[in-house]
Design a protein around this motif. Structure first.
Motif, mmCIF file in Angstrom:
data_model
loop_
_atom_site.group_PDB
_atom_site.id
_atom_site.type_symbol
_atom_site.label_atom_id
_atom_site.label_comp_id
_atom_site.label_asym_id
_atom_site.label_seq_id
_atom_site.Cartn_x
_atom_site.Cartn_y
_atom_site.Cartn_z
ATOM 1 N N ASP A 1 0.837 -1.198 0.000
ATOM 2 C CA ASP A 1 0.000 0.000 0.000
ATOM 3 C C ASP A 1 0.877 1.255 0.000
ATOM 4 N N TYR A 2 0.343 2.311 -0.569
ATOM 5 C CA TYR A 2 1.031 3.598 -0.605
ATOM 6 C C TYR A 2 0.152 4.609 0.113
ATOM 7 N N SER A 3 0.607 5.068 1.269
ATOM 8 C CA SER A 3 -0.179 5.980 2.084
ATOM 9 C C SER A 3 0.379 7.388 1.963
ATOM 10 N N TYR A 4 -0.527 8.334 1.798
ATOM 11 C CA TYR A 4 -0.171 9.743 1.711
ATOM 12 C C TYR A 4 -0.748 10.422 2.944
ATOM 13 N N TYR A 5 0.121 10.908 3.823
ATOM 14 C CA TYR A 5 -0.319 11.395 5.126
ATOM 15 C C TYR A 5 -0.696 12.876 5.052
ATOM 16 N N GLY A 6 -1.698 13.218 5.837
ATOM 17 C CA GLY A 6 -2.223 14.570 5.797
ATOM 18 C C GLY A 6 -3.227 14.724 4.668
ATOM 19 N N ALA A 7 -3.919 15.852 4.648
ATOM 20 C CA ALA A 7 -4.950 16.088 3.634
ATOM 21 C C ALA A 7 -4.310 16.546 2.326
ATOM 22 N N LEU A 8 -4.712 15.904 1.235
ATOM 23 C CA LEU A 8 -4.286 16.316 -0.101
ATOM 24 C C LEU A 8 -5.198 17.444 -0.566
ATOM 25 N N ARG A 9 -4.629 18.536 -1.108
ATOM 26 C CA ARG A 9 -5.428 19.715 -1.448
ATOM 27 C C ARG A 9 -5.277 20.066 -2.925
ATOM 28 N N PHE A 10 -6.429 20.306 -3.567
ATOM 29 C CA PHE A 10 -6.467 20.774 -4.947
ATOM 30 C C PHE A 10 -7.046 22.188 -4.941
ATOM 31 N N SER A 11 -6.381 23.127 -5.582
ATOM 32 C CA SER A 11 -6.911 24.485 -5.666
ATOM 33 C C SER A 11 -6.613 25.095 -7.035
ATOM 34 N N ARG A 12 -6.747 24.278 -8.069
ATOM 35 C CA ARG A 12 -6.447 24.747 -9.422
ATOM 36 C C ARG A 12 -7.609 24.436 -10.350
ATOM 37 N N ALA A 13 -7.937 25.384 -11.201
ATOM 38 C CA ALA A 13 -8.965 25.202 -12.229
ATOM 39 C C ALA A 13 -8.283 24.885 -13.557
ATOM 40 N N PHE A 14 -8.523 23.678 -14.065
ATOM 41 C CA PHE A 14 -7.976 23.286 -15.363
ATOM 42 C C PHE A 14 -8.994 23.578 -16.454
ATOM 43 N N THR A 15 -8.532 23.891 -17.646
ATOM 44 C CA THR A 15 -9.438 24.122 -18.765
ATOM 45 C C THR A 15 -9.756 22.833 -19.508
ATOM 46 N N ASN A 16 -8.847 21.851 -19.437
ATOM 47 C CA ASN A 16 -9.089 20.522 -19.988
ATOM 48 C C ASN A 16 -9.136 19.520 -18.840
ATOM 49 N N TRP A 17 -9.815 18.394 -19.087
ATOM 50 C CA TRP A 17 -9.945 17.390 -18.034
ATOM 51 C C TRP A 17 -8.584 16.804 -17.663
ATOM 52 N N ILE A 18 -8.358 16.665 -16.361
ATOM 53 C CA ILE A 18 -7.172 15.984 -15.857
ATOM 54 C C ILE A 18 -7.624 14.916 -14.863
ATOM 55 N N THR A 19 -7.047 13.716 -14.968
ATOM 56 C CA THR A 19 -7.441 12.587 -14.128
ATOM 57 C C THR A 19 -6.312 12.231 -13.166
ATOM 58 N N PHE A 20 -6.652 12.152 -11.889
ATOM 59 C CA PHE A 20 -5.749 11.634 -10.866
ATOM 60 C C PHE A 20 -6.251 10.239 -10.509
ATOM 61 N N VAL A 21 -5.435 9.229 -10.773
ATOM 62 C CA VAL A 21 -5.891 7.846 -10.636
ATOM 63 C C VAL A 21 -4.843 7.029 -9.887
ATOM 64 N N SER A 22 -5.314 6.140 -9.035
ATOM 65 C CA SER A 22 -4.419 5.202 -8.364
ATOM 66 C C SER A 22 -3.951 4.154 -9.371
ATOM 67 N N ASP A 23 -2.646 3.964 -9.475
ATOM 68 C CA ASP A 23 -2.094 3.037 -10.456
ATOM 69 C C ASP A 23 -2.648 1.633 -10.248
ATOM 70 N N GLU A 24 -2.749 1.220 -8.986
ATOM 71 C CA GLU A 24 -3.454 -0.001 -8.637
ATOM 72 C C GLU A 24 -4.687 0.418 -7.844
ATOM 73 N N PRO A 25 -5.870 0.057 -8.302
ATOM 74 C CA PRO A 25 -7.086 0.544 -7.635
ATOM 75 C C PRO A 25 -7.078 0.286 -6.135
ATOM 76 N N TYR A 26 -7.322 1.349 -5.357
ATOM 77 C CA TYR A 26 -7.490 1.328 -3.904
ATOM 78 C C TYR A 26 -6.191 1.087 -3.140
ATOM 79 N N LYS A 27 -5.058 0.953 -3.832
ATOM 80 C CA LYS A 27 -3.786 0.751 -3.135
ATOM 81 C C LYS A 27 -3.218 2.073 -2.624
ATOM 82 N N ALA A 28 -3.515 3.152 -3.311
ATOM 83 C CA ALA A 28 -3.074 4.470 -2.846
ATOM 84 C C ALA A 28 -4.070 4.963 -1.800
#
Length: 225
Positions: free
Chosen positions: A1-28
């Motif tokens: 498993d890959y754990s990312y500690y603390g809250a991850l924050r997004f504060s950017r408006a993209f004009t085109n779609w961008i996907t953030f995906v776990s390389d292995e589902p649910y492992k991140a």
């Protein structure tokens, strides 16, 4: 498993779609995720686990975010608020194909407060505190759609409008008393209506607990459902 500690924050408006995906589902594994003024963002395949004791909602979409897709995630065990909160005039938010469980106390699995043109579909909702090593108790609704911010003067009646809730499965879990409902429309008694143009169709609601639920479906001060 890959754990990312603390809250991850997004504060950017993209004009085109961008996907953030776990390389292995649910492992991140994320401890929390916050999105402010986000635009054209897809969150896919993460395990958002609130047992790290992050304060506030576990997954929070706010500050007029728009065009956000939350799909195929496991979001569970909030420590201090809702599992997923979407509020503050956010628009075109799609919550699709996720598993959500174990909110804390008098909060929700999804709190949709002052949003519009959005969808909640093909998700699974339940409680399973025993598996998470937590004690069951009294909890609020699974989904609430409302516009309590009307009373603070920060929203207009154009919000909490045009929302689809469809093809979800609602399961009752391991003994928690549900003081609200599987789906609750309106909650705070704010004039004139807390939600309007709400479409609810083809959802499955099942019991399975020996404790009490207030209602499967609750309507309070809304219009055009």
């Amino acid at each position: 498993d890959y754990s990312y500690y603390g809250a991850l924050r997004f504060s950017r408006a993209f004009t085109n779609w961008i996907t953030f995906v776990s390389d292995e589902p649910y492992k991140a594994i994320l401890e929390g995720l916050y999105m402010d003024t986000g635009d054209h963002i897809i969150i896919d395949g993460f395990n958002v686990d609130g047992r790290g004791e992050i304060d506030g909602p576990l997954f929070h979409v706010r500050s007029q975010s728009k065009n956000i897709v939350i799909r195929n995630n496991i979001i569970h065990d909030s420590a201090d608020n809702d599992v997923l909160k979407i509020n503050d005039r956010s628009e075109n938010i799609k919550v699709i194909g996720n598993v959500l469980y174990n909110q804390l106390g008098n909060d929700e699995l999804i709190d949709a407060n002052g949003i519009r043109d959005s969808e909640i579909r093909e998700n699974i909702f339940f409680t399973d505190y025993a598996d998470s090593g937590r004690a069951p108790g009294s909890i609020n609704s699974y989904i609430v759609i409302k516009n309590s911010q009307l009373q603070w003067g920060t929203n207009t009646i154009d919000y909490s409008r045009n929302i689809l809730v469809s093809d979800n499965i609602f399961l009752w879990g391991d003994g928690s008393t549900i003081t609200g409902a599987f789906i609750m429309l309106g909650e705070d008694g704010v004039f004139p209506f807390e939600a309007t143009d709400i479409y609810i169709r083809n959802n499955l609601m099942l019991g399975g607990s020996n404790t009490q639920i207030a209602a499967a479906f609750s309507v309070k001060g809304v219009d055009h459902v």
